[in-house]
Write a protein that holds these residues in place. Sequence first.
Motif, PDB file in Angstrom:
ATOM      1  N   LYS A   1       0.842  -1.193   0.000  1.00  0.00           N
ATOM      2  CA  LYS A   1       0.000   0.000   0.000  1.00  0.00           C
ATOM      3  C   LYS A   1       0.877   1.243   0.000  1.00  0.00           C
ATOM      4  CE  LYS A   1      -3.164  -2.654   2.879  1.00  0.00           C
ATOM      5  NZ  LYS A   1      -3.798  -2.783   4.215  1.00  0.00           N
TER       6      LYS A   1
ATOM      7  N   THR B   1      -1.143  -0.932  -4.331  1.00  0.00           N
ATOM      8  CA  THR B   1      -2.459  -0.308  -4.163  1.00  0.00           C
ATOM      9  C   THR B   1      -2.303   1.083  -3.583  1.00  0.00           C
ATOM     10  OG1 THR B   1      -3.429  -2.487  -3.746  1.00  0.00           O
ATOM     11  CG2 THR B   1      -4.758  -0.568  -3.168  1.00  0.00           C
TER      12      THR B   1
ATOM     13  N   PHE C   1      -3.549   4.219  -1.619  1.00  0.00           N
ATOM     14  CA  PHE C   1      -4.493   4.485  -0.537  1.00  0.00           C
ATOM     15  C   PHE C   1      -4.643   5.988  -0.354  1.00  0.00           C
ATOM     16  CE2 PHE C   1      -5.109   0.283   0.388  1.00  0.00           C
ATOM     17  CZ  PHE C   1      -5.687   0.023   1.616  1.00  0.00           C
TER      18      PHE C   1
END
Length: 265
Positions: free
Chosen positions: A83, A110, A112
């Motif tokens: 993340k 990913t 965030f």
Amino acid sequence: MDTEVGELIGRVALTPRRREAYTRPYDIVRLVSESDREREDRHRELGREVRLEAEKLARDHRIKGVRFIGCDVSLDGSYIEVKYQSDRDVRLAPVSEGLRERYDAHVRLTRFSFVERAADAGGCDTCGLPLCCAVWSGARSMGPVNVRLARQQGVTPNDKILGSCGEVKCCMRYEHDVYKEFKERAPFKNTPVRLGEREGKVVDYSMVKDSVFVKFGPKRSDTELVTLTALARENEGIVPLDAGDEPESEAPGTPEAEPPGPDAD
């Protein structure tokens, strides 16, 4: 839990009656065993190593403006999710490829946002209730929350309106449409209004009571809370709530709302 990327360890946050699911519920395979806990501890250390390696790869490829904030590893180690946070779109293919070669696993990066990070961490806000973003899926789809919304609601920007993520609280965005609709029906501040034989000017709002504070004289004690229904009878452009939607009348003996202070606009 059995997920699309393999088995992961999860924790119960709230019961389904109190939480609206924002993703497809996963199937629970079993309660966590002692060996699962030991493996999770090893993966936690591996996650820290992966995050440091991602930072090193970003520096080596001169990728700026990105911060790696966490890492999740599946139980069998075949899936790694890293993340990160970034204020702009960045190309992280070199980082992903480098991690894939080093750890021989499927790697996913990913991005965030502040809201998603606060929701992932959980906790309570200053109101004493769980974070809206952690327990209510609607908080993720309401759109941007900024200081302009607070000003439109008559709230002076300060630390009290900021949530754990550092942004304006989601509840202010949730209530914004109600405030906007009320102000479209109510008179502007400093607007002269008439009530019976008296004349005054609007100095503040009470959206919850569908009313405004009207100052009829020079003293602070000359300020009264007047409903839009009462003002609409003698003043054009004021639209009260429908009769069926009017706020319930207060019980006898209930004190009136306190009028605004002398610094009210």
